[in-house]
Design an enzyme around this catalytic site. Structure first.
Site, short mmCIF file in Angstrom:
data_model
loop_
_atom_site.label_atom_id
_atom_site.label_comp_id
_atom_site.label_asym_id
_atom_site.label_seq_id
_atom_site.Cartn_x
_atom_site.Cartn_y
_atom_site.Cartn_z
N ASP A 265 0.82 -1.21 0.00
CA ASP A 265 0.00 0.00 0.00
C ASP A 265 0.85 1.26 0.00
O ASP A 265 2.03 1.25 0.37
CB ASP A 265 -0.93 0.01 1.22
CG ASP A 265 -0.16 -0.01 2.53
OD1 ASP A 265 0.85 -0.74 2.61
OD2 ASP A 265 -0.55 0.71 3.47
N GLU A 266 0.25 2.35 -0.41
CA GLU A 266 0.75 3.71 -0.23
C GLU A 266 2.17 3.93 -0.73
O GLU A 266 2.97 4.62 -0.11
CB GLU A 266 0.63 4.12 1.25
CG GLU A 266 -0.81 4.15 1.74
CD GLU A 266 -0.94 4.54 3.20
OE1 GLU A 266 -1.95 5.14 3.56
OE2 GLU A 266 -0.02 4.23 3.99
#
Length: 713
Positions: free
Chosen positions: A325-326
């Site tokens: 993620d991210e």
């Protein structure tokens, strides 16, 4: 006095009396008023009881092994502690002489599995309880229900006669613990595993690498933990101990090694796998940072192959989480070699490059006989459909993955670090009510996980941020979809929360302990009163007024405040009752007056405590706000009692007062404001309310007090 309301009380008296009689009749015959959590799939109570006294004995029939016997022994010791009775050690051979008979058909899976059969049944007769389960894990789940059935009165302890058939609605019911942003020792993990087992959760998602720390020992690449952890990491023996502890409780342990982003701690010891040259150091702040693995270098995959192969030998579960993620892609955008690689491979953007990386990692995991789990961002058609998508984006994202053939679990709505009340989490279902998924697609939604991210928790406070709200999420993932009554959930949660303390969890005791430290005295009753009507600011608003790092002490008022303010919900219900229960108006009114007077009069004592405790200086405005809004509430009750409407400008002045009091101070918020808003509006709208039956008052006031759309946005 109250001349304006007396006529309406008389008008509604007959209606309420008839309604009340019907409610009392139903209550007299209602046999579902239990304290079970999660609620079983089917539970029927009959009149009568099974006595629990010092003659209590246990027999085991069918399959028996060390794990089952250990689970029974733990349950019996907890029962002793709760009742103060001493029971015989060991088991009896004659099942007819036993109070509890555990009949187990098989050991079940050698390693806790997604496909484990966790079902069980319980039959309670006046003579004994029969717990029947197809597997040891099913028996472990049934033992927790057995302990929740225990009640007591003046005649002693007993179990009501009951017939229970139970199984989980979802196969994957987990808790993520982030041990990276703040270190959590093994004893913290263990006591939370005990709590998880008590509410029938079955997955510990162990977040072990992050920008702020690399928390697991690697013997193949020792610089990972030696240079990336501040010396705070789990040895491989620690990991084996936790896995064995979890297995004893029917809980799987899935590690997460975040990649390619959230990976700064990897690069402290091995900068050669990063997308930009080092040197790197452990990140002390929180957020999304640039350091990212280089997906174009074979050295990256060589290290990952060695490390993940080592971890595959350490963690027996078939799944391994890669995060994913991210990743903001900044290092990739700024690296000419990575840009040239993308061009040569026909990768049009960073999402495609990350999909390439994930394909390579997936092949590595498959080589080591593991399946990939990752956050929403890893979803890509080029990945095999045996991966699991963990969704922080919501049910729609989860459903999209299911339609494309991917299994998924929901974490949106279950972020415990958002500091929302239990009722918020309880209302979120992994499958949206308006879902148009087919039966086959629905089956791909495996369940959900609550997330305890670690920015603002440490070993002292983490229990208070997980419990008791996690029990509400556990019920959502186990119980029938139709079990949705939040009021009943809170009724049972209050008992479950206290019972969880017997496992060593510190969520109930932490408030007074922290308040004594803050106030430097045992006389913390006024401060406790304040804490009971405030909650920490929500989502990620903490840190804006008081910036924090990994090194910041978590010992402020906000750290003592509960996510579910203890007095707020009862106060709101009292206000609602006074406005809707005309025959008992005076009873509810007097209770509200006493409560509001206590809050109004607490200011002096709170000012004294705050004056001698500099750590509380940031909260200096709160006692005045509480006193002012409590006074406004008392004025509103006086107007309602007299039947005389307040002056024309009174409403606007008092609502402005409430708006000011609702603003965060010391990163906490006074959460009784919405209920007080209803009181103010009810008093101001008294002439209009007089034209309708009192039975409609509360509904109308709630409509008037609801935030307008513009205010919400």
């Amino acid at each position: 006095m109250r001349t304006g309301i007396i006529a309406f009380v008389a008008f509604a008296l007959l209606i309420f009396t008839v309604k009340g009689s019907a409610q009392e009749e139903r209550a007299a015959t209602d046999t579902t008023n239990h304290y079970l959590m999660p609620v079983p799939q089917s539970v029927r109570f009959q009149p009568g009881r099974l006595i629990i006294d010092s003659s209590f004995k246990v027999a085991v029939k069918g399959h028996s092994d060390a794990r089952l016997k250990s689970a029974i022994e733990r349950a019996v010791r907890r029962l002793e502690g709760r009742t103060g009775l001493e029971f015989a050690r060991g088991f009896v051979d004659d099942s007819n002489a036993a109070t509890l008979v555990v009949q187990c058909q098989s050991a079940g899976k050698a390693i806790p599995s997604l496909d484990e059969d966790e079902s069980y049944s319980i039959e309670v007769s006046p003579k004994q309880t029969l717990l029947n389960a197809p597997t040891v894990v099913g028996a472990i789940r049934g033992l927790e229900t057995f302990l929740q059935l225990i009640e007591g009165d003046r005649e002693g302890y007993f179990i009501p006669l009951a017939s229970i058939q139970d199984r989980p609605r979802f196969r994957w019911r987990g808790l993520l613990i982030d041990a990276c942003r703040h270190w959590e020792p093994v004893e913290v993990i263990k006591r939370n595993l005990d709590g998880m087992a008590a509410v029938k959760l079955n997955v510990l998602h162990w977040h072990l690498t992050e920008d702020q720390g690399f928390r697991v020992e690697s013997r193949r690449f020792p610089k990972l933990h030696q240079m990336g952890s501040d010396g705070l990491y789990y040895t491989q023996d620690d990991v084996r101990e936790v896995i064995a502890y979890a297995r004893e409780r029917g809980i799987r342990v899935i590690p997460e090694f975040d990649m390619p982003g959230h990976a700064t701690s990897w690069f402290v010891g091995y900068p050669e796998i990063a997308s930009a040259p080092g040197p790197y150091q452990i990140e002390r702040h929180f957020g999304i940072f640039d350091p990212t693995m280089d997906p174009t270098r074979e050295e990256t995959y060589k290290l990952l192959d060695g490390f993940l192969g080592e971890m595959a030998q350490l963690f027996p579960d078939e799944y391994m989480h890669i995060g994913g993620d991210e990743n903001n892609g900044k290092q990739w955008n700024q690296n000419p070699k990575i840009q040239e690689f993308m061009k040569s491979k026909g990768l049009k953007d960073n999402h495609a490059l990350q999909a390439y990386f994930n394909q390579r990692v997936s092949a590595i995991l498959k080589k080591h006989e593991k399946k990939m789990v990752g956050w929403d961002e890893i979803l890509h058609p080029d990945l095999p459909n045996d991966i699991v998508i963990q969704s922080w984006r919501g049910q729609a994202s989860l459903a999209e993955g299911a339609k494309k053939g991917y299994n998924g679990i929901l974490s949106f709505g279950y972020y415990l670090d958002y500091i929302f009340p239990a009722a918020y989490h309880y209302a979120v279902d992994p499958i949206a009510a308006d879902s148009n998924l087919t039966a086959q697609e629905t089956a791909r939604i495996l369940g959900g996980e609550a997330c305890m991210w670690g920015e603002y928790v440490n070993p002292e406070t983490i229990d208070s941020r997980i419990w008791p709200r996690l029990a509400a999420i556990a019920e959502r993932l186990w119980s029938p979809r139709s079990v949705t009554d939040a009021d009943d959930m809170y009724r049972r949660l209050a008992i479950v929360s206290v019972r969880l303390e017997e496992l060593g969890l510190k969520h109930e005791s932490h408030v007074d302990r922290m308040l004594r430290r803050i106030a430097q005295t045992h006389q913390v009753a006024p401060l406790r009163m304040l804490v009971d009507i405030v909650e920490p600011v929500k989502v990620y608003n903490r840190g804006q007024a008081h910036p924090t790092t990994q090194m910041t002490p978590l010992t402020r008022l906000v750290d003592a405040a509960r996510p579910d303010a203890r007095a707020a919900r009862p106060f709101s219900k009292m206000v609602d009752a006074m406005l809707s229960d005309a025959p008992r108006f005076e009873i509810h009114r007097d209770s509200l007056r006493r409560t509001l007077a206590e809050w109004r009069d607490a200011r002096l004592a709170l000012d004294v405590i705050i004056a001698r405790s500099p750590i509380l200086n940031e909260a200096a405005q709160l006692p005045k706000d509480l006193s002012d809004i409590a006074t406004a509430g008392l004025e509103a009750i006086s107007y309602l009692s007299s039947g005389i409407a307040p002056p024309q400008n009174w409403r606007d002045a008092k609502l402005a007062l409430l708006d000011e009091a609702a603003k965060p101070k010391a990163e906490v918020q006074i959460v009784i404001v919405p209920a007080l808003r209803q009181l103010i509006i009810a008093a101001a709208e008294l002439p209009a309310l007089k034209t309708m039956p009192p039975t409609d008052w509360a509904k109308r006031v709630r409509e008037l007090a609801a935030p307008k759309r513009a205010e919400v946005n």
